[in-house]
Design an enzyme around this catalytic site. Structure first.
Site, PDB file in Angstrom:
ATOM      1  N   SER A   1       0.821  -1.209   0.000  1.00  0.00           N
ATOM      2  CA  SER A   1       0.000   0.000   0.000  1.00  0.00           C
ATOM      3  C   SER A   1       0.854   1.258   0.000  1.00  0.00           C
ATOM      4  O   SER A   1       1.967   1.277   0.538  1.00  0.00           O
ATOM      5  CB  SER A   1      -0.899   0.002   1.245  1.00  0.00           C
ATOM      6  OG  SER A   1      -1.545   1.244   1.404  1.00  0.00           O
TER       7      SER A   1
ATOM      8  N   TYR B   1      -2.521   5.476  -4.131  1.00  0.00           N
ATOM      9  CA  TYR B   1      -3.530   6.505  -3.914  1.00  0.00           C
ATOM     10  C   TYR B   1      -3.053   7.755  -4.640  1.00  0.00           C
ATOM     11  O   TYR B   1      -1.902   8.179  -4.458  1.00  0.00           O
ATOM     12  CB  TYR B   1      -3.668   6.844  -2.427  1.00  0.00           C
ATOM     13  CG  TYR B   1      -4.309   5.778  -1.582  1.00  0.00           C
ATOM     14  CD1 TYR B   1      -5.608   5.352  -1.835  1.00  0.00           C
ATOM     15  CD2 TYR B   1      -3.628   5.229  -0.500  1.00  0.00           C
ATOM     16  CE1 TYR B   1      -6.209   4.386  -1.031  1.00  0.00           C
ATOM     17  CE2 TYR B   1      -4.223   4.262   0.299  1.00  0.00           C
ATOM     18  CZ  TYR B   1      -5.508   3.852   0.034  1.00  0.00           C
ATOM     19  OH  TYR B   1      -6.093   2.901   0.817  1.00  0.00           O
TER      20      TYR B   1
ATOM     21  N   THR C   1      -6.165   2.828  -6.665  1.00  0.00           N
ATOM     22  CA  THR C   1      -7.381   2.821  -5.855  1.00  0.00           C
ATOM     23  C   THR C   1      -8.158   4.113  -6.087  1.00  0.00           C
ATOM     24  O   THR C   1      -7.613   5.207  -5.969  1.00  0.00           O
ATOM     25  CB  THR C   1      -7.036   2.673  -4.363  1.00  0.00           C
ATOM     26  OG1 THR C   1      -6.375   1.414  -4.178  1.00  0.00           O
ATOM     27  CG2 THR C   1      -8.277   2.696  -3.505  1.00  0.00           C
TER      28      THR C   1
ATOM     29  N   LYS D   1      -8.840  -0.383  -8.747  1.00  0.00           N
ATOM     30  CA  LYS D   1      -9.463  -0.937  -7.535  1.00  0.00           C
ATOM     31  C   LYS D   1     -10.486   0.045  -6.970  1.00  0.00           C
ATOM     32  O   LYS D   1     -10.189   1.226  -6.774  1.00  0.00           O
ATOM     33  CB  LYS D   1      -8.382  -1.208  -6.488  1.00  0.00           C
ATOM     34  CG  LYS D   1      -8.890  -1.732  -5.144  1.00  0.00           C
ATOM     35  CD  LYS D   1      -7.719  -1.951  -4.199  1.00  0.00           C
ATOM     36  CE  LYS D   1      -8.129  -2.590  -2.877  1.00  0.00           C
ATOM     37  NZ  LYS D   1      -8.906  -1.660  -2.037  1.00  0.00           N
TER      38      LYS D   1
ATOM     39  N   HIS E   1     -13.627  -1.315  -0.580  1.00  0.00           N
ATOM     40  CA  HIS E   1     -12.564  -0.977   0.374  1.00  0.00           C
ATOM     41  C   HIS E   1     -12.746  -1.720   1.690  1.00  0.00           C
ATOM     42  O   HIS E   1     -12.460  -1.209   2.773  1.00  0.00           O
ATOM     43  CB  HIS E   1     -12.540   0.534   0.617  1.00  0.00           C
ATOM     44  CG  HIS E   1     -11.160   1.094   0.798  1.00  0.00           C
ATOM     45  ND1 HIS E   1     -10.486   1.753  -0.201  1.00  0.00           N
ATOM     46  CD2 HIS E   1     -10.314   1.094   1.846  1.00  0.00           C
ATOM     47  CE1 HIS E   1      -9.302   2.143   0.228  1.00  0.00           C
ATOM     48  NE2 HIS E   1      -9.170   1.739   1.474  1.00  0.00           N
TER      49      HIS E   1
END
Length: 423
Positions: free
Chosen positions: A153, A177, A203, A293, A317
Site C-alpha cells: 500500500s 492513492y 485505488t 481498484k 474498500h
C-alpha cells in the site's frame, strides 16, 4: 416389540448374549496409548490449533492492543457494508456434481500474464507494522513462499525497495492513492517501476476518508501513543509492546511520520478532484499492467476498461469507505454478463474462507484478494501466522473443489452456486 435376549452374570448385571467380555491384552492397548509430546514452541502450538480464519482472529484479538486490532477489524460508520459482504458469501448455496474423479484439484490461476499457485492475492493494507512488527515483510515473504502476489500500500510501513529485497522472487505489486501532490504520487510510481513492480493497483474510491468510528473512539494515531488507556489495555499483551518498543519506529513508505489521527492523514492525502482524466493520464505514464481498484457499478467498470485498465477490482474498500456500499459478490454476477469472457474481473471484501474464493471464481472472478484474513494471521503469529492463514484457505479450496466435483478452477461456473434470500 421383541425383547433383547440377556444373560445374567453372577454379580447380577445383565450382559447381551452377543457381547463377549475379556481382559484387554497389553499388545492391543499399545496402539491406543500413543500420546503427542507437548511442544515448548507456544506460537507453533497456537497456530496449529487454528483451523479457520476466525480462529486466527480470536488469537489476534488476544495478542493485539485494541487500537491496532480495531483498525484492522472495523469498517466505516455502522459497519453494515462489511457485514453484508460477508453475509452474501454465507447466503450462497453450492450445487455439487457427484461421481466425478476428483483425485486432483488444480488451484493454479493465470492473471495479468502471470501464473499463480492459487487465485488469491494479498491486498494492500496500510499501517501494517502497527498490527505486528514484521508487517509487510512477513506478508511479502509468505506470498513468495505460496506463489501468490503481494501488494504494498501507499500507506504501507515498509518501502517498496525493502519489500522487494525481502522477497526477491515474489510477485510484488504496488497500490497507489492519487495524492493532491501529483508529482509526489508519480515519484512513488517511478520507485515501484525501478524496483521491478509489474502491476500498479490504482485505488479510486477515496475522494475522502470513510468515518471509521472505532478509530475515533480509540484515538488511534500512527505511531500509537502511550496513554493511560493504551497502557492498561497493553498489560495482558506484553509481546506486542516489546516488539513495538525494541524495533525501528513505524514510518510510511510514502512520507515521514504523521503525528495526527489516521482520519486526518487520509483527508490530507486523498484528492477529491481526481477524475477519469487522471486515470487516462496514469495509463499513459505506466507501461506495466494496471488494475483499477474500487469499482462499484457497471458504468464505471466499462469506463475503466475503455481507458485501458487491464483488470478491474470490484471492491468497496473492505467496507471502510462508504456505508451501505454495494455488495461486491452480487455486483460480480451482474457485471460479468456485460464483459468479454477474457476480460479480467477481480474481487475483494468479505472473503474469509476458501469456499468464498471458489464462489467468486464460479461467478466469474479471475482473481480474489484478502486483507483482514491475512492480517489476522499476521497478528496471531507474524510470518508464520500469515502462512497459516494461506494454508487454511488453500486446504479449504482443495477440499471444497473435490466436494463440488471439479478438478480445476476453470470447471467452476455459475451452475455451481445459487444465491439464497435474493430476489
Amino acid at each position: 416389540m421383541d425383547s433383547i435376549p440377556l444373560s445374567v452374570t453372577k454379580g447380577g448385571s445383565c450382559v447381551g448374549k452377543n457381547v463377549k467380555r475379556q481382559f484387554p491384552k497389553p499388545s492391543e492397548l499399545a496402539p491406543l496409548l500413543k500420546f503427542s509430546l507437548p511442544t515448548l514452541r507456544r506460537k507453533k502450538r497456537r497456530l496449529e490449533q487454528a483451523y479457520t480464519i476466525w480462529d486466527l482472529r480470536d488469537i489476534a484479538k488476544r495478542r493485539t492492543p485494541k487500537g491496532p486490532f480495531d483498525y484492522t477489524d472495523g469498517s466505516a460508520e455502522s459497519e453494515v457494508s462489511l457485514e453484508r459482504a460477508r453475509q452474501a458469501y454465507r447466503d450462497l448455496e453450492f450445487i455439487p456434481s457427484i461421481l466425478k474423479d476428483v483425485s486432483t484439484a488444480d488451484l493454479t490461476r493465470t492473471s495479468l500474464g502471470e501464473t499463480f499457485s492459487m487465485p488469491v492475492g494479498i491486498a494492500p493494507t496500510g499501517f501494517t507494522r502497527m498490527m505486528q512488527t514484521q508487517g509487510e515483510i512477513a506478508g511479502a515473504r509468505a506470498a513468495e513462499k505460496f506463489g501468490i502476489p503481494f501488494t504494498l500500500s501507499t500507506l504501507g510501513t515498509s518501502t517498496i525497495e525493502d519489500v522487494v529485497a525481502a522477497a526477491p522472487d515474489g510477485r510484488n505489486w504496488f497500490q497507489l492513492y492519487m495524492w493532491k501532490d501529483r508529482e509526489g504520487s508519480m515519484a512513488l510510481v517511478e520507485r515501484a517501476k525501478r524496483a521491478g513492480v509489474k502491476n500498479l493497483m490504482l485505488t479510486v474510491d477515496v475522494p475522502a476518508a470513510g468515518q471509521r468510528i472505532r478509530d475515533y473512539r480509540n484515538g488511534l494515531t500512527v505511531p500509537p501513543r502511550l496513554t493511560a488507556g493504551t497502557v492498561i489495555n497493553a498489560i495482558p499483551r506484553p509481546a506486542w509492546w516489546i516488539n513495538f518498543l525494541t524495533t525501528p519506529s513505524i514510518e510510511f513508505a510514502s512520507m515521514k511520520n504523521w503525528e495526527g489521527t489516521v482520519g486526518e492523514l487520509l483527508d490530507y492525502m486523498f484528492d477529491p478532484t481526481m477524475t477519469w482524466e487522471d486515470l487516462k493520464w496514469i495509463r499513459e505514464q505506466w507501461d506495466g499492467t494496471l488494475t483499477v481498484k474500487g469499482i462499484q457499478n457497471l458504468d464505471d467498470a466499462k469506463k475503466a476498461a475503455k481507458l485501458g485498465a487491464d483488470a478491474i477490482l470490484l471492491s468497496n474498500h473492505g467496507g471502510r469507505q462508504l456505508d451501505r456500499a454495494p455488495v461486491m459478490l452480487h455486483l460480480l454476477a451482474d457485471i460479468k454478463k456485460e464483459f468479454k469472457k477474457d476480460y479480467e474481473i477481480h474481487i475483494d471484501t468479505g472473503i474469509m474462507h476458501g469456499a468464498d474464493v471458489l464462489a467468486a471464481v464460479a461467478l466469474g472472478a479471475q482473481f480474489t484478494y484478502v486483507g483482514r484474513a491475512y492480517l489476522y494471521g499476521l497478528m496471531a503469529g507474524g510470518q508464520d501466522g500469515v502462512e497459516r492463514a494461506l494454508e487454511i484457505m488453500r486446504t479449504q479450496m482443495v477440499r471444497n473443489m473435490k466436494l463440488l466435483g471439479v478438478n480445476s478452477l476453470d470447471e467452476l461456473t455459475p451452475k455451481h452456486v445459487r444465491f439464497l434470500n435474493r430476489q
